[in-house]
Design a protein around this motif. Structure first.
Motif, PDB file in Angstrom:
ATOM      1  N   ALA A 137      54.389  45.256  30.982  1.00 38.40           N
ATOM      2  CA  ALA A 137      53.278  46.213  30.967  1.00 38.40           C
ATOM      3  C   ALA A 137      52.136  45.828  31.909  1.00 38.40           C
ATOM      4  O   ALA A 137      51.181  46.585  32.068  1.00 38.40           O
ATOM      5  N   LEU A 138      52.231  44.649  32.535  1.00 39.83           N
ATOM      6  CA  LEU A 138      51.133  44.210  33.414  1.00 39.83           C
ATOM      7  C   LEU A 138      50.996  45.093  34.635  1.00 39.83           C
ATOM      8  O   LEU A 138      52.006  45.563  35.192  1.00 39.83           O
ATOM      9  N   LEU A 235      39.545  46.524  18.931  1.00 37.66           N
ATOM     10  CA  LEU A 235      40.935  46.512  18.471  1.00 37.66           C
ATOM     11  C   LEU A 235      41.597  47.841  18.832  1.00 37.66           C
ATOM     12  O   LEU A 235      41.146  48.906  18.394  1.00 37.66           O
ATOM     13  N   LEU A 236      42.661  47.760  19.645  1.00 33.81           N
ATOM     14  CA  LEU A 236      43.397  48.963  20.047  1.00 33.81           C
ATOM     15  C   LEU A 236      44.724  49.013  19.301  1.00 33.81           C
ATOM     16  O   LEU A 236      45.253  47.987  18.898  1.00 33.81           O
ATOM     17  N   ARG A 237      45.256  50.225  19.169  1.00 31.34           N
ATOM     18  CA  ARG A 237      46.583  50.335  18.544  1.00 31.34           C
ATOM     19  C   ARG A 237      47.436  51.322  19.326  1.00 31.34           C
ATOM     20  O   ARG A 237      47.023  52.465  19.548  1.00 31.34           O
ATOM     21  N   GLY A 238      48.591  50.857  19.731  1.00 29.35           N
ATOM     22  CA  GLY A 238      49.524  51.737  20.428  1.00 29.35           C
ATOM     23  C   GLY A 238      50.486  52.356  19.435  1.00 29.35           C
ATOM     24  O   GLY A 238      50.464  52.026  18.246  1.00 29.35           O
ATOM     25  N   ASP A 239      51.358  53.267  19.911  1.00 29.39           N
ATOM     26  CA  ASP A 239      52.352  53.800  18.978  1.00 29.39           C
ATOM     27  C   ASP A 239      53.685  53.084  19.145  1.00 29.39           C
ATOM     28  O   ASP A 239      54.708  53.473  18.610  1.00 29.39           O
ATOM     29  N   ARG A 240      53.665  52.003  19.954  1.00 25.32           N
ATOM     30  CA  ARG A 240      54.839  51.135  20.108  1.00 25.32           C
ATOM     31  C   ARG A 240      54.312  49.820  20.691  1.00 25.32           C
ATOM     32  O   ARG A 240      53.179  49.779  21.193  1.00 25.32           O
ATOM     33  N   PRO A 241      55.121  48.758  20.648  1.00 25.93           N
ATOM     34  CA  PRO A 241      54.640  47.489  21.202  1.00 25.93           C
ATOM     35  C   PRO A 241      54.465  47.604  22.722  1.00 25.93           C
ATOM     36  O   PRO A 241      55.419  47.953  23.414  1.00 25.93           O
ATOM     37  N   THR A 286      37.086  47.950  27.324  1.00 26.94           N
ATOM     38  CA  THR A 286      38.222  48.881  27.363  1.00 26.94           C
ATOM     39  C   THR A 286      38.624  49.177  28.820  1.00 26.94           C
ATOM     40  O   THR A 286      39.811  49.284  29.126  1.00 26.94           O
ATOM     41  N   GLU A 287      37.640  49.253  29.719  1.00 28.37           N
ATOM     42  CA  GLU A 287      37.998  49.483  31.135  1.00 28.37           C
ATOM     43  C   GLU A 287      38.799  48.310  31.692  1.00 28.37           C
ATOM     44  O   GLU A 287      39.793  48.490  32.396  1.00 28.37           O
ATOM     45  N   ALA A 288      38.362  47.100  31.361  1.00 20.65           N
ATOM     46  CA  ALA A 288      39.078  45.915  31.847  1.00 20.65           C
ATOM     47  C   ALA A 288      40.499  45.893  31.277  1.00 20.65           C
ATOM     48  O   ALA A 288      41.468  45.538  31.978  1.00 20.65           O
ATOM     49  N   ALA A 289      40.638  46.288  30.020  1.00 22.12           N
ATOM     50  CA  ALA A 289      41.955  46.269  29.376  1.00 22.12           C
ATOM     51  C   ALA A 289      42.902  47.261  30.049  1.00 22.12           C
ATOM     52  O   ALA A 289      44.063  46.934  30.331  1.00 22.12           O
ATOM     53  N   VAL A 290      42.408  48.456  30.330  1.00 28.55           N
ATOM     54  CA  VAL A 290      43.269  49.489  30.927  1.00 28.55           C
ATOM     55  C   VAL A 290      43.643  49.100  32.363  1.00 28.55           C
ATOM     56  O   VAL A 290      44.761  49.353  32.824  1.00 28.55           O
ATOM     57  N   ARG A 291      42.728  48.414  33.045  1.00 31.73           N
ATOM     58  CA  ARG A 291      43.066  47.982  34.411  1.00 31.73           C
ATOM     59  C   ARG A 291      44.189  46.925  34.367  1.00 31.73           C
ATOM     60  O   ARG A 291      45.117  46.964  35.171  1.00 31.73           O
ATOM     61  N   LEU A 292      44.121  46.029  33.386  1.00 26.90           N
ATOM     62  CA  LEU A 292      45.153  44.985  33.287  1.00 26.90           C
ATOM     63  C   LEU A 292      46.491  45.564  32.836  1.00 26.90           C
ATOM     64  O   LEU A 292      47.561  45.118  33.273  1.00 26.90           O
ATOM     65  N   CYS A 293      46.425  46.554  31.966  1.00 23.68           N
ATOM     66  CA  CYS A 293      47.647  47.105  31.381  1.00 23.68           C
ATOM     67  C   CYS A 293      47.458  48.628  31.299  1.00 23.68           C
ATOM     68  O   CYS A 293      46.957  49.153  30.292  1.00 23.68           O
ATOM     69  N   LEU A 296      47.647  51.147  28.342  1.00 28.25           N
ATOM     70  CA  LEU A 296      46.716  51.092  27.211  1.00 28.25           C
ATOM     71  C   LEU A 296      45.766  52.280  27.162  1.00 28.25           C
ATOM     72  O   LEU A 296      45.060  52.476  26.179  1.00 28.25           O
ATOM     73  N   LYS A 297      45.768  53.089  28.229  1.00 27.85           N
ATOM     74  CA  LYS A 297      44.794  54.189  28.204  1.00 27.85           C
ATOM     75  C   LYS A 297      45.099  55.208  27.100  1.00 27.85           C
ATOM     76  O   LYS A 297      44.220  55.935  26.667  1.00 27.85           O
ATOM     77  N   GLU A 298      46.328  55.216  26.636  1.00 24.76           N
ATOM     78  CA  GLU A 298      46.688  56.126  25.531  1.00 24.76           C
ATOM     79  C   GLU A 298      46.456  55.488  24.161  1.00 24.76           C
ATOM     80  O   GLU A 298      46.616  56.150  23.138  1.00 24.76           O
ATOM     81  N   ALA A 299      46.126  54.202  24.138  1.00 24.46           N
ATOM     82  CA  ALA A 299      46.003  53.515  22.832  1.00 24.46           C
ATOM     83  C   ALA A 299      44.795  54.043  22.059  1.00 24.46           C
ATOM     84  O   ALA A 299      43.805  54.458  22.642  1.00 24.46           O
ATOM     85  N   ARG A 300      44.892  54.009  20.744  1.00 27.23           N
ATOM     86  CA  ARG A 300      43.778  54.457  19.906  1.00 27.23           C
ATOM     87  C   ARG A 300      42.846  53.279  19.629  1.00 27.23           C
ATOM     88  O   ARG A 300      43.303  52.132  19.517  1.00 27.23           O
TER      89      ARG A 300
END
Ligand SMILES: Cc1cc2nc3c(=O)[nH]c(=O)nc-3n(C[C@H](O)[C@H](O)[C@H](O)COP(=O)(O)OP(=O)(O)OC[C@H]3O[C@@H](n4cnc5c(N)ncnc54)[C@H](O)[C@@H]3O)c2cc1C
Length: 380
Positions: A137-138, A235-241, A286-293, A296-300
């Motif tokens: 996912a990187l 804390l983010l949560r995806g609908d799959r790992p 959250t911006e840093a997280a989405v840039r790395l992966c 994650l932009k769809e994560a809740r």
């Protein structure tokens, strides 16, 4: 008046670990906390644990020794806690990747990798195009990625619960909502610990009150600040790992849990004892997280929270006898590394309580040391 061999002030991961280690040695203890136990920094932290290093011949820096000893103790303690309490603290060797976007970050990371080599920490530099083998996912546009297979994590609330259950299971006493207000000393010994719920007599006292320790030490006439360093997490949560490994980019990190949740941390703010999350930090994380992966932009977004890391006057914790007292030990100021350093800190506190020579030279961690200006070796 209640009397114990040891009174521990503060029921975060440091106080609870010391209580557990002392209870294993058959010492009668009470842990006093001004609120519920384990609700401050220790609950808030991300639970990242450094990789173990292979002991090398020659002298080892005491900070490295403290870190590697703790890393070795974690699997052992986790297994013992599971056995004693039935609680799985979530210790997992998930591995991690450390990444760089820019040339300057690449240089800094290469220097860190040199230190890993010297310390015998396993790592692999991944070639461009090969990141997906380790962490699919990187973001493939990253400039540099190192893989550290031995990086681990623990679930803080579960670990704290396991420590508390194991401690009380061995006869330890917990007194929540029992704030320590001061001490009564006779000569070079504290003989009584005063709380809002009455006094406790103690042969020995341990100050492990996180960012509040400095105030208690002041009450003993000892100046050792433990300034709070605010940290915010999302804390983010995806609908799959989405991720398998811990991802670290400087002070930003993603910690994937085994239930599709991903913890994104953390800020470092000098904001006194303020614990309110801010919009600015939320956006930056959250911006840093989405840039790395990017997936994650769809994560809740499930939650945000903050915690106050206990600082010291340099990059190291205070561990040792409090100057001027024969029966008061301090174990505090672990800043970003209190979870990772807690088992070895606890073992050292046991050495001091039992009057044994400490298994690591504590000159480096005494309150009356010369402040260090060196690197923060407690990061990896
Ligand atoms: C956002 C964030 C992320 C982090 N991530 C990591 C990580 O990934 N890995 C890692 O190793 N570390 C991490 N840390 C750091 C780690 O959480 C801390 O270093 C550690 O929790 C400190 O533990 P402690 O027991 O000293 O303090 P605390 O957990 O703050 O506990 C101190 C306790 O003392 C009690 N107390 C205070 N005053 C009194 C009084 N007068 N009387 C009685 N009780 C009192 C408090 O109520 C509290 O329960 C992180 C911290 C934060 C905030």
């Amino acid at each position: 008046m209640a009397r114990y061999e040891v009174v521990i002030v503060g029921g975060g991961v440091i106080g609870l670990s010391i209580g557990y280690a002392l209870a294993r040695s058959g010492v009668s203890c009470v842990i006093l906390d001004r609120t519920e136990l384990g609700r401050e920094a220790s609950w808030a932290g991300a639970g990242m644990l450094p990789p173990q290093s292979e002991p090398r011949p020659g002298p080892i820096h005491p900070s490295v020794e403290l870190r590697s000893w703790s890393a070795r103790l974690y699997p052992e303690w986790s297994a013992a806690l599971l056995d004693e309490t039935g609680i799985d603290n979530g210790y997992r060797r998930t591995g991690g990747v450390d990444v760089a976007w820019t040339e300057a970050e690449e240089q800094a990371l290469r220097t860190t990798a040199g230190r890993w080599r010297v310390e015998g920490i396993a790592f692999e530099r991944l070639a461009a195009g090969d990141f997906g083998r380790v962490e699919p996912a990187l973001n493939p546009e990253l400039r540099l990625v190192y893989f550290l297979p031995d990086r681990a994590q623990v679930r803080n609330p579960r670990h704290l619960r396991a420590l508390a259950v194991a401690f009380t299971g061995r006869g330890g006493v917990i007194r929540a909502n029992c704030a320590v207000e001061g001490f009564i000393a006779r000569g070079d010994r504290v003989v009584e610990v005063r709380t809002e719920a009455g006094a406790f007599q103690a042969d020995q006292v341990i100050v492990a009150a996180g960012a509040w320790s400095g105030r208690l030490l002041d009450a003993l006439g000892v100046h050792a600040p433990t300034p709070p360093l605010k940290g915010q997490l999302v804390l983010l949560r995806g609908d799959r790992p989405l991720l398998r490994r811990i991802v670290e980019h400087g002070k930003t990190y993603l910690v994937p849990r085994d239930d599709d949740r991903i913890l994104v941390g953390a800020t470092e703010e000098d904001a006194g004892f303020d614990v309110l999350p801010t919009a600015d930090a939320f956006r930056a994380l959250t911006e840093a997280a989405v840039r790395l992966c990017p997936e994650l932009k769809e994560a809740r977004v499930e939650a945000t929270w903050t915690g106050l890391r206990p600082g010291s006057f340099d990059t190291r914790p205070y561990i040792g006898l409090v100057p001027g007292y024969r029966n008061v030990v301090v174990a505090s100021g672990h800043k970003r590394a209190g979870l990772q350093l807690s088992p070895a800190t606890a073992e050292l506190a046991v050495d001091l309580v039992l009057g044994r020579p400490p298994r690591i030279d504590l000159a480096h961690f005494r309150i009356d040391r010369e402040p260090s200006t060196g690197d923060d070796v407690f990061r990896s």
